[in-house]
Design a protein around this motif. Sequence first.
Motif, mmCIF file in Angstrom:
data_model
loop_
_atom_site.group_PDB
_atom_site.id
_atom_site.type_symbol
_atom_site.label_atom_id
_atom_site.label_comp_id
_atom_site.label_asym_id
_atom_site.label_seq_id
_atom_site.Cartn_x
_atom_site.Cartn_y
_atom_site.Cartn_z
ATOM 1 N N GLU A 85 0.852 -1.187 0.000
ATOM 2 C CA GLU A 85 0.000 0.000 0.000
ATOM 3 C C GLU A 85 0.885 1.232 0.000
ATOM 4 O O GLU A 85 1.784 1.359 0.816
ATOM 5 C CB GLU A 85 -0.937 0.005 1.213
ATOM 6 N N GLN A 86 0.624 2.100 -0.952
ATOM 7 C CA GLN A 86 1.488 3.251 -1.139
ATOM 8 C C GLN A 86 0.666 4.527 -0.967
ATOM 9 O O GLN A 86 -0.360 4.705 -1.639
ATOM 10 C CB GLN A 86 2.060 3.168 -2.562
ATOM 11 N N ALA A 87 1.118 5.404 -0.054
ATOM 12 C CA ALA A 87 0.403 6.669 0.147
ATOM 13 C C ALA A 87 0.619 7.549 -1.071
ATOM 14 O O ALA A 87 1.750 7.715 -1.530
ATOM 15 C CB ALA A 87 0.909 7.357 1.396
ATOM 16 N N LEU A 88 -0.455 8.118 -1.566
ATOM 17 C CA LEU A 88 -0.337 8.917 -2.789
ATOM 18 C C LEU A 88 0.005 10.374 -2.509
ATOM 19 O O LEU A 88 0.376 11.097 -3.409
ATOM 20 C CB LEU A 88 -1.675 8.883 -3.539
ATOM 21 N N ALA A 234 0.818 -5.591 -7.717
ATOM 22 C CA ALA A 234 1.689 -5.385 -6.561
ATOM 23 C C ALA A 234 1.376 -4.120 -5.774
ATOM 24 O O ALA A 234 1.843 -3.964 -4.655
ATOM 25 C CB ALA A 234 3.149 -5.348 -7.017
ATOM 26 N N TYR A 235 0.617 -3.194 -6.364
ATOM 27 C CA TYR A 235 0.425 -1.900 -5.704
ATOM 28 C C TYR A 235 -1.030 -1.537 -5.461
ATOM 29 O O TYR A 235 -1.876 -1.722 -6.334
ATOM 30 C CB TYR A 235 1.055 -0.781 -6.547
ATOM 31 N N ASP A 236 -1.297 -1.016 -4.272
ATOM 32 C CA ASP A 236 -2.552 -0.329 -3.972
ATOM 33 C C ASP A 236 -2.164 1.098 -3.632
ATOM 34 O O ASP A 236 -1.362 1.312 -2.716
ATOM 35 C CB ASP A 236 -3.231 -0.943 -2.745
ATOM 36 N N PHE A 237 -2.678 2.052 -4.362
ATOM 37 C CA PHE A 237 -2.392 3.447 -4.038
ATOM 38 C C PHE A 237 -3.534 3.988 -3.183
ATOM 39 O O PHE A 237 -4.701 3.816 -3.524
ATOM 40 C CB PHE A 237 -2.220 4.265 -5.313
ATOM 41 N N ALA A 238 -3.176 4.602 -2.065
ATOM 42 C CA ALA A 238 -4.201 5.054 -1.138
ATOM 43 C C ALA A 238 -4.029 6.534 -0.839
ATOM 44 O O ALA A 238 -2.899 7.036 -0.735
ATOM 45 C CB ALA A 238 -4.097 4.260 0.159
ATOM 46 N N VAL A 239 -5.140 7.237 -0.725
ATOM 47 C CA VAL A 239 -5.072 8.670 -0.422
ATOM 48 C C VAL A 239 -6.239 9.030 0.492
ATOM 49 O O VAL A 239 -7.316 8.436 0.382
ATOM 50 C CB VAL A 239 -5.075 9.499 -1.741
#
Length: 245
Positions: A85-88, A234-239
Amino acid sequence: FSPDGFDGAGAGPLYLQLHRRIAEAIASSRLAPGDSLPPERDMAQMTGLSRVTVRKAVQALVASGQLVQRRGSGTYVAPKVERLEQALSLLTSFTEDMARRGKSVESVWIARGLHAPAPEEVMALGLGAGERVARLERVRRSDGVPLAIERAALSGTVLPHPDQVEGSLYKVLEEKGLRPVRAVQRISAANLGPRDAGLLGVAPGVAGLKIERVSYLPSGRVIEFTRSLYRGDAYDFAVELTLAP
Ligand code: 16G
């Protein structure tokens, strides 16, 4: 890997029959991530197929990312990709992101050099007449798993020796007092072509995320124009969203 069931007549090419069998064994967890496959010679013996046929099946599974081959040590079931999970909303570098997760970073360079800029690079970076562009193209990996292809473009005046960038680009920029402080990022869906899919170890045509980042210095000047392809698996972008005024 028994010799039973291979059908020379109706069931399609033999290598595809073996390919299907191995893929099924992976899907049903009879072969788990990290398991090694017997050497080609042994697989040929076990199945009664030729080594050429075995090689073709294995190579197709390597190309689609289901198997990985390590020079000198053999063929393995590809590691399972853990979703990140990647903070946008934070302007961080790949190196910083992975360090924060306690994961390793490896970059495999595809190309690094100075070039005559393409029109979109002139526009995005605001390059002057005759100014060259430094392009850094690499596959970003973590703990041995390829996660993204990044194609960064910077002014050749800012980065006259792109071949000297080894690890973190943002660290190099920071050392020059040119760390970006703001960026605009655009994300869109993209199906990966055969070349990019191969670099990311996934099957051609699967979903990726195309990310374009334009980063700015405190002065408002653009410092970086990077086009990336991230693995969709592989990625979930979260904001975090706040109420609109
Ligand atoms: C991130 C950035 C990329 C930047 C890179 C620098 C995205 C989509 N991209 O991956 O624009 O060039 O970090 O990383 O987030 P580095 O300092 O590890 O080389």
